[in-house]
Design a protein around this motif. Structure first.
Motif, short mmCIF file in Angstrom:
data_model
loop_
_atom_site.label_atom_id
_atom_site.label_comp_id
_atom_site.label_asym_id
_atom_site.label_seq_id
_atom_site.Cartn_x
_atom_site.Cartn_y
_atom_site.Cartn_z
N ASP A 120 0.81 -1.22 0.00
CA ASP A 120 0.00 0.00 0.00
C ASP A 120 0.84 1.27 0.00
OD1 ASP A 120 0.99 -0.21 2.55
OD2 ASP A 120 -0.96 -0.24 3.55
N MET A 121 2.17 1.14 0.02
CA MET A 121 3.05 2.32 -0.02
C MET A 121 3.29 2.84 -1.43
SD MET A 121 6.04 1.21 2.67
CE MET A 121 5.72 0.89 4.40
N ILE A 122 2.97 2.05 -2.45
CA ILE A 122 3.24 2.45 -3.83
C ILE A 122 2.46 3.72 -4.17
CG2 ILE A 122 2.97 1.75 -6.25
CD1 ILE A 122 3.47 -1.13 -5.31
N LEU A 123 3.17 4.67 -4.80
CA LEU A 123 2.61 5.96 -5.22
C LEU A 123 2.23 6.88 -4.05
CD1 LEU A 123 0.39 5.08 -8.34
CD2 LEU A 123 2.64 6.19 -8.29
N THR A 124 2.85 6.68 -2.90
CA THR A 124 2.57 7.56 -1.76
C THR A 124 3.64 8.64 -1.58
OG1 THR A 124 3.70 6.05 -0.24
CG2 THR A 124 1.31 5.75 -0.52
N ALA A 125 4.75 8.55 -2.34
CA ALA A 125 5.84 9.52 -2.22
C ALA A 125 6.74 9.38 -3.46
CB ALA A 125 6.64 9.29 -0.94
N PRO A 126 7.66 10.34 -3.69
CA PRO A 126 8.53 10.28 -4.87
C PRO A 126 9.37 9.01 -4.95
CG PRO A 126 8.59 12.47 -3.89
CD PRO A 126 7.84 11.59 -2.92
N LEU A 127 9.68 8.63 -6.17
CA LEU A 127 10.48 7.44 -6.44
C LEU A 127 11.97 7.76 -6.34
CD1 LEU A 127 8.44 6.40 -9.59
CD2 LEU A 127 8.43 5.17 -7.40
N GLU A 128 12.78 6.70 -6.29
CA GLU A 128 14.23 6.85 -6.32
C GLU A 128 14.61 7.43 -7.70
OE1 GLU A 128 18.12 7.02 -6.33
OE2 GLU A 128 17.01 6.60 -4.49
N PRO A 129 15.26 8.59 -7.76
CA PRO A 129 15.54 9.25 -9.04
C PRO A 129 16.39 8.43 -10.02
CG PRO A 129 15.86 10.77 -7.22
CD PRO A 129 15.69 9.41 -6.62
#
Length: 309
Positions: A120-129
């Motif tokens: 459930d954490m997917i798309l809750t904050a920015p990804l690793e650049p």
């Protein structure tokens, strides 16, 4: 008559392990190489589905690489993987295939997400650049599967998110390999050259979760045997991790090297930890069977036979 199973990426490490699993004999399998089927060509993919009419699809293909490769070609990692994922999944839906297992990646998780990483954490904050392009493509494929299943109650389009993998048919070239096969190659060279020291980048305390690829293959076969039983999105992993030092020490023990390790503290080490939550996996009733040492021993045996000739 056996149902037909279509595997993309059948020539890669994951695909080869799925094909080698004992349960593969229960299926009529088609696993074309990239030369036989260009997955970036929508018309070719549509024609292949029309010709083969698979009942079940396992999507394991994609453009993959390490941090340097991702940073050097973010356009390619986003474009090629998005195109492949879209073609394989949408054309499967159009063909009438009711079951598709999409293999994703833990890079879909936010860069700052706390461990263990839960679905459930997917798309809750920015990804690793450094691998954002690849991650975005994997997220798109995952969402496509979720949308198709929500629109068509008879469709079982689901996604597995494996932790890091190693095993037979891995890539051992240091320029293209991941941590475990790179360690195996490095330690084998140390043994054959009678080196007394092996260098480890950083202090070796960063933690990584690596699962034997044959165990992922087992989970995939359990999933396609009855896809109604698994969640729409699920991590596949160990639920535990090891330090970089421990991987080096175990490989040294497996191959029989008894020198000393030295740490280069000036080198980058990456994230301190990347551990998956296996709560959904445990509720599903599956767990990996291969210990780290046994997996490394089997992988080194493969390396000696196929790589270090």
């Amino acid at each position: 008559m056996s149902k037909k199973l279509f595997i993309t990426g059948g020539r890669g490490m994951v695909g080869r392990n799925i094909l080698a699993h004992t349960a593969a004999q229960n299926w009529e399998i088609v696993a074309p190489s990239s030369g036989e089927l260009d997955l970036t060509d929508q018309h070719a993919v549509a024609a292949y589905y029309d010709s083969e009419k698979p009942d079940v699809v396992i999507h394991a293909a994609g453009k993959v690489g390490g941090i340097q490769a991702n940073m050097a070609d973010p356009v390619g990692f986003l474009d090629i993987n998005t195109t492949i994922g879209r073609n394989v999944i949408i054309e499967a839906q159009k063909s009438g295939a009711k079951t598709l297992i999409n293999l994703a990646s833990t890079c879909m998780y936010p860069a700052t997400a706390p461990n263990p990483l839960s679905e459930d954490m997917i798309l809750t904050a920015p990804l690793e650049p450094t691998n954002e392009g690849y991650a975005l493509a994997k997220i798109l494929a995952t969402r496509l599967c979720q949308y198709i299943s929500s629109q068509d109650q008879s469709a079982q389009y689901k996604t597995l998110i494996p932790c890091n993998l190693f095993g037979l048919h891995d890539k051992f070239d240091p320029a293209h390999s991941h941590l475990v096969p790179a360690i195996i190659h490095k330690m084998h060279i140390a043994k054959t050259t009678n080196a007394t020291e092996v260098e480890i980048w950083g202090d070796g305390t960063a933690r990584r979760e690596f699962m034997f690829a044959a165990d992922l293959a087992d989970a995939v076969h359990v999933a396609i045997a009855d896809p109604t039983l698994m969640p729409e999105l699920m991590n596949i992993g160990l639920g535990q991790d090891h330090t970089i030092n421990e991987y080096y020490e175990t490989v040294a023990d497996v191959i029989g090297w008894s020198g000393n390790f030295v740490h280069d503290l000036s080198k980058p080490v990456g994230m301190k930890q990347k551990l998956t939550s296996t709560a959904r996996q445990q509720a599903w009733g599956w767990s990996p069977k291969t210990s780290l040492r046994d997996g490394l021993a089997k992988t080194y045996e493969f390396y000696l036979k196929e790589v270090a000739k």
